[in-house]
Write a protein that holds these residues in place. Structure first.
Motif, PDB file in Angstrom:
ATOM      1  N   ASN A  23       0.852  -1.186   0.000  1.00 44.84           N
ATOM      2  CA  ASN A  23       0.000   0.000   0.000  1.00 44.84           C
ATOM      3  C   ASN A  23       0.892   1.242   0.000  1.00 44.84           C
ATOM      4  N   TYR A  76       0.298   4.376   0.123  1.00 44.73           N
ATOM      5  CA  TYR A  76      -0.084   5.478   1.008  1.00 44.73           C
ATOM      6  C   TYR A  76       0.542   5.340   2.391  1.00 44.73           C
ATOM      7  N   ARG A 116      -0.828   4.415  -9.487  1.00 46.01           N
ATOM      8  CA  ARG A 116      -0.982   3.699  -8.216  1.00 46.01           C
ATOM      9  C   ARG A 116      -0.652   2.223  -8.379  1.00 46.01           C
ATOM     10  N   LYS A 171      -4.513  13.022   2.070  1.00 52.67           N
ATOM     11  CA  LYS A 171      -5.314  11.801   1.866  1.00 52.67           C
ATOM     12  C   LYS A 171      -5.459  11.542   0.367  1.00 52.67           C
ATOM     13  N   GLN A 225      -6.028   9.006  -1.340  1.00 53.97           N
ATOM     14  CA  GLN A 225      -7.103   8.098  -1.741  1.00 53.97           C
ATOM     15  C   GLN A 225      -8.393   8.845  -2.070  1.00 53.97           C
ATOM     16  N   SER A 281     -15.142  12.923  -5.317  1.00 54.69           N
ATOM     17  CA  SER A 281     -13.686  12.965  -5.175  1.00 54.69           C
ATOM     18  C   SER A 281     -13.163  14.316  -5.621  1.00 54.69           C
TER      19      SER A 281
END
Length: 434
Positions: free
Chosen positions: A11, A13, A78, A245, A247, A254
């Motif tokens: 991940n 992030y 990503r 953030k 994501q 979004s």
């Protein structure tokens, strides 16, 4: 381990460390401002090229395609982060990683894809900075010519006058700090937008003498202008990488959906009603059509100059980021500050110098939109998603066919837009020599 297993395991992030992270609001402000700058005010001229019917339909479709291309770029980035186990990747690094983890036949071209993307990015945002220089100078000149008629100098000298404040503003290093200027720029742009609508609705608007479908030979110029207005692809990865953030960048709702919704709404409304009000006598920016004697119009010209001025460092951030990537390893810590100040200043001088040499605003907008943004915003995202997902292109290979249409659209916009714009430039040059 398969590609899918690698993506599930890591991940990015959780491993991402950002020195000055940006909130969702600031990220949205940066995306809106990067995409919707001077191009918004060229909307009515774009509608004059296409006709109001084709203009509305075309704006919605181009907005949908541009938004989708941003989506697939970030999603591919990503996926590449997970496979390469890296917390973040730039635009060019995403291109390299997609090819490196794609089919074996394209892997040798990974570095070439990265270099091509970076050169395209550099040329695109140098072009944008040139356009911004001309727009700021044009707005200032119009005001000075009206209120201080004795001070009559060419627009090229105004470009030189704006050089010092632009150089100072471009010394800002972090996107978080630039977001403050983006919010100011968005405020000034929105006020300009409202003032333009005030003048547009200040007189009768008629459909009878306006074309729903324009001259097909001018459609490429329309598409080029819309692409220029809506694309901010070069700022997407720096903004997403700098988010607190990240994501929240994709999904619904979004950052991307809110930003693109605002962009399409503002562009289509001003483009439509601006064309219906002023018809075919529109200039490269609608603010240049406003009366110079009314104080709201004067405010609009001041606001747009300030808006573009505050946006300049955000666009220049992309240019300098590319230079910094290659220069940083060779600079000693003792000289880092002085080197950064001097190179930032030299880069701004280069952009302003090109703007002085090429002061054809409408044509430069079309060239940048048709050539550079078509490559960066349409062609490259379509190719890298296809390469990255080559082993799983969906039912009936729908990802391949979808991206093939996007790439064809991008290539068509590039060739036709550049052809029409070059012919326009030749025509202008011939008229000047007659």
């Amino acid at each position: 381990m398969s590609k899918e297993e690698k993506q599930e395991e890591y991940n990015p992030y959780e491993h991402r460390v950002v020195e000055k992270p940006s909130s969702d609001v600031r990220a949205t402000a940066n995306i809106v401002k990067a995409s919707l700058g001077s191009g918004l005010l060229a909307g009515p001229l774009a509608f004059a090229n296409s006709g109001w019917g084709i203009g509305l339909l075309g704006t919605f479709l181009v907005g949908l395609i541009c938004g989708h291309c941003v989506h697939i770029l970030v999603k591919t980035s990503r996926g590449c982060c997970k496979i390469e186990r890296k917390p973040q990747l730039t635009y060019a690094e995403t291109c390299r990683a997609a090819f490196q983890n794609g089919p074996k036949c394209v892997r040798p071209y990974a570095m070439g894809a990265s270099i091509f993307a970076e050169v395209a990015m550099l040329l695109t945002y140098v072009g944008v900075c040139c356009i911004y220089t001309i727009l700021i100078s044009d707005s200032i000149k119009q005001l000075i010519d009206r209120y201080v008629p004795s001070f009559n100098i060419s627009v090229e000298y105004y470009c030189l006058i704006t050089l010092i404040p632009i150089c100072l503003l471009c010394q800002i290093k972090y996107l978080k700090w630039l977001a403050v200027f983006s919010l100011l720029a968005n405020l000034f742009l929105f006020l300009t937008y409202l003032i333009c609508l005030y003048y547009v609705f200040g007189d009768d608007i008629t459909f009878s003498d306006k074309r729903a479908v324009g001259d097909p030979s001018r459609f490429p110029a329309f598409i080029s202008t819309v692409i220029f207005a809506m694309e901010g692809i070069g700022v997407v990865m720096p903004v997403e990488n700098a988010m607190k953030k990240p994501q929240h960048f994709l999904g619904f709702p979004s950052v991307l959906v809110v930003a693109m919704g605002m962009i399409v709404f503002m562009y289509s409304t001003l483009g439509l009603f601006g064309y219906l009000r002023y018809g075919d006598v529109l200039r490269g920016s609608i603010t240049l059509n406003l009366p110079i004697d009314d104080w709201p119009a004067v405010c609009a010209k001041v606001f747009i100059a300030l808006s573009i001025f505050f946006t300049y460092p955000l666009q220049y951030f992309v240019v300098y980021d590319i230079f910094k990537k290659y220069a940083d390893p060779h600079i000693k810590d003792n000289y880092r500050t002085i080197t950064e100040v001097s190179t930032r200043t030299a880069g701004v001088c280069l952009c302003v110098g090109i703007g002085i040499a090429l002061p054809l605003l409408e044509q430069i907008i079309n060239i940048v939109g048709a050539c550079f943004y078509s490559i960066l915003g349409l062609i490259i995202p379509g190719i890298i998603e296809t390469v990255f997902k080559w082993e799983n292109l969906g039912k009936g290979n729908w990802v391949l066919w979808k991206n093939a249409l996007i790439v064809i659209f991008g290539l068509g916009s590039l060739v036709s837009g550049c052809t029409v714009t070059v012919m326009d430039i030749i025509k202008i040059m011939n008229n000047q020599t007659d």
